[in-house]
Each structure stands twice: as C-alpha cells, then as structure tokens.
Design an enzyme around this catalytic site. Structure first.
Site, PDB file in Angstrom:
ATOM      1  N   SER A 176       0.852  -1.177   0.000  1.00 22.33           N
ATOM      2  CA  SER A 176       0.000   0.000   0.000  1.00 22.33           C
ATOM      3  C   SER A 176       0.894   1.235   0.000  1.00 22.33           C
ATOM      4  O   SER A 176       1.742   1.391  -0.870  1.00 22.33           O
ATOM      5  CB  SER A 176      -0.938  -0.029   1.212  1.00 22.33           C
ATOM      6  OG  SER A 176      -1.798   1.075   1.221  1.00 22.33           O
ATOM      7  N   TYR A 185      -5.750   8.334  -5.481  1.00 22.35           N
ATOM      8  CA  TYR A 185      -4.640   7.451  -5.082  1.00 22.35           C
ATOM      9  C   TYR A 185      -4.796   7.042  -3.617  1.00 22.35           C
ATOM     10  O   TYR A 185      -4.688   5.859  -3.272  1.00 22.35           O
ATOM     11  CB  TYR A 185      -3.316   8.172  -5.301  1.00 22.35           C
ATOM     12  CG  TYR A 185      -2.100   7.430  -4.793  1.00 22.35           C
ATOM     13  CD1 TYR A 185      -1.522   6.407  -5.545  1.00 22.35           C
ATOM     14  CD2 TYR A 185      -1.512   7.763  -3.565  1.00 22.35           C
ATOM     15  CE1 TYR A 185      -0.405   5.737  -5.077  1.00 22.35           C
ATOM     16  CE2 TYR A 185      -0.402   7.096  -3.102  1.00 22.35           C
ATOM     17  CZ  TYR A 185       0.153   6.083  -3.859  1.00 22.35           C
ATOM     18  OH  TYR A 185       1.260   5.410  -3.401  1.00 22.35           O
ATOM     19  N   LYS A 224      -5.341   3.280  -1.757  1.00 19.67           N
ATOM     20  CA  LYS A 224      -4.424   2.785  -0.740  1.00 19.67           C
ATOM     21  C   LYS A 224      -5.138   2.521   0.586  1.00 19.67           C
ATOM     22  O   LYS A 224      -4.801   1.573   1.300  1.00 19.67           O
ATOM     23  CB  LYS A 224      -3.275   3.774  -0.548  1.00 19.67           C
ATOM     24  CG  LYS A 224      -2.386   3.925  -1.793  1.00 19.67           C
ATOM     25  CD  LYS A 224      -1.810   2.588  -2.246  1.00 19.67           C
ATOM     26  CE  LYS A 224      -0.883   2.729  -3.429  1.00 19.67           C
ATOM     27  NZ  LYS A 224      -0.249   1.452  -3.835  1.00 19.67           N
TER      28      LYS A 224
END
Length: 328
Positions: A173, A187, A191
């Site tokens: 991650s 993004y 994650k």
C-alpha cells in the site's frame, strides 16, 4: 519544545520496536530454494525485492505488463543469484484484466517454479491532481492498477497457499493508506482500500498458516515517483518535502525483512513507524510489546499528527493565497 517532545516520543517508540524485533519475533526464515513471486517486479520497489530474494537463494518469478522491461529486470536479477540451482522466470499479464487469464498465468509459474512461499504485490501507480483535474480514465487506471490488480492476483493464488499451509502474502500500500494527501485523493482512496483488504485477508488466512504483511512505503525514488512528480500540484510537492525520500533498495530490503519476520506492518523511517502506532485501529499486532507501544504512545502521537495536519493546512492556504494574488 514541541519538536523535542516529538523527537523523544518517536525515539522511544522506535527503540521499543527495535527491542520487539530483536527479542520477540521469530528468527528470519530462509528463502533458499523457496518460490518468491513479485508482481510489479520489472522496476522500482518490486524489482528491488526480487533482487534481494535472489541474493539469499530464492527461486524468483516477476510479473508485469511490459515484456521488454521484464526481460531486462530478469537478467539483472539473475546476476544476483546465490547459486546455480536457482530458477528465474518472468510473466507478462494485465493483472487487472480477465481473471481467468490472470489465474492461468500465475498457475504456470507455480507449476514450473514450485509452491509459493512469498507472494508479493507491488504493482501500483499514482496520477496527481485535485479531484476535478483528474480525468475519469485516470481514475479508473489507478483503481485498476492499485486495487483490482492486487485483489485479482491474490485471489488467484490464495486458495493454494491456504491448502499448502505456509507462506506470506504482501499487500503493498503506502503511508497514504493512513492519511489523505492533497492532490492524491483517488490514489489515497485506493491505498486506504488496500489496508482494509490486507486486514480482512489476514483474518481469512491466519488459521491456515498463511501470514499477511501490509507494506507501507514512504515516498521512494523510483521511476514511477519521478514520473508522477512532473504533474504534482505545488501543494503536494511541498507536503512531500516535509519527509525524507527513500531509495527503492532500502525500502525493498525492509519489506522483505519484515515479511520474513512475520510482521503485519512494514514501514521505513520514523514517520512510518509513527503512523502505524497512531493509526493501528483493528490491525493485527505482532507481539504484546508492539501492542503496548500502540496503547501507550498512541495518544501523544495523535497530537503530533494533528500538528502535521496544521502544517499541511498552512501550506495549502499559502499556495491558495499566492494563486489568488497572481490573478489580481
């Protein structure tokens, strides 16, 4: 004074973690003759993990989409082998594509290279910009590359690993799974999702002898990082500049070490260590000492994260005012 308190708390928690790893974690397992498969293994952190695994005797498979980069990376990995008995292989496949193709391709590696001991998901990318600036195509690209590829690849191998009764799965991650960052909204969302995926997967595999490690690399000097930095908003660049930039070699080495040590969290640097303590939540813990560190250091570290939020907000506000001034 605040900086002194911050340094003291971080130093104490770091020392506790060092003692934890030295005294309470089982001795690192050997990779000699074991099969290690790395997705995103043609460059960056993934390639560095593959190189480290080759150095200590593993049979290594790397997976990515670009065949020319895979060939080049494989030759480099072969050059680091410990002995002539090691085997190396590359596979070109879109892990976010047709699932039957993903499973068939990964089964080829398992049949030729042996049962998986480490399955390391490293495929990922970032496209920077505020939400209104990022195209819907780029949104789907990040979701597919960061999230769907990891889920599909892991789904393809997890049943066999559970039947084998051993091994580890790494979900790579980012520290962005603990804190949303300006210019990285999509993004960060992917994650955050990977963190939840890793925690739930750990529950599903633990009783079968398969461990899960959630790798949380900070900003790392990879080709992908250099490319994404070209389009980063100034706010994102300034926020990133408040933390150290690490090399892919040191990050890859730490991920492999933490995985072999059976850690759930894998971090590099004080910032990462701080975040795993202050944001532990319902994550698995490696030992009672780690749990004690999270319980007794979590409160003060939460205050420190609030201070960092204040600094980031000041950066964003300053950039906003400068833009408005230029328009006048």
């Amino acid at each position: 004074m605040f900086a002194l308190i911050t340094s003291g708390v971080l130093a104490l928690s770091f020392v506790l973690a060092a003692v934890l790893k030295y005294k309470f974690i089982a001795k690192k397992k050997s990779l000699l003759g074991r099969h290690v498969l790395v997705t995103g293994g043609s460059s960056g952190i993934g390639k560095c993990i593959a190189l480290e695994a080759a150095k200590i005797g593993a049979n290594v498979t790397i997976v990515a989409r670009n065949e020319s980069r895979l060939l080049s990376a494989l030759e480099e990995i072969k050059g680091q082998c410990l002995n002539n008995d090691q085997k190396f292989k590359y596979l070109s496949v879109d892990l976010a594509g047709d699932y039957s193709m993903v499973k068939t391709t990964l089964n080829i590696a398992i049949n030729e290279m042996g049962p998986l001991y480490l399955f390391i998901n490293c495929a990922g990318m970032a496209i920077c910009g505020t939400l209104e600036e990022v195209s819907t195509n780029d949104i789907m690209k990040m979701i597919n590359t960061n999230l769907i590829s990891t889920i599909q690849a892991t789904k393809a191998i997890v049943d066999e690993m559970k039947q084998n009764g051993f091994g580890s799965i790494v979900i790579t991650s980012s520290l962005a799974s603990f804190c949303g960052i300006y210019g990285l909204s999509v993004y960060s969302a992917t994650k955050f999702a990977l963190r939840g995926f890793a925690e739930a997967l750990s529950m599903e595999t633990k009783s079968f002898g398969v461990k899960v490690t959630l790798a949380l690399p900070p900003d790392t000097d990879t080709p992908g990082y250099a490319n994404e930095s070209k389009d980063k908003p100034i706010e994102t660049l300034l926020i990133s500049a408040t933390a150290k930039l690490f090399t892919p070699e040191e990050v890859g080495r730490k991920i492999l070490q933490d995985t072999l040590n059976g850690c759930f969290f894998s971090t590099v640097g004080l910032e990462g260590h701080m975040m795993t303590i202050s944001c532990a939540g319902m994550a698995p813990y490696t030992s009672y000492l780690e749990l004690i560190c999270q319980v007794f250091c979590g409160g003060i570290l939460r205050l420190i994260t609030v201070y960092y939020q204040y600094l980031f907000d000041k950066i964003i506000e300053k950039c906003k005012l400068e833009r408005e001034h230029k328009k006048i």
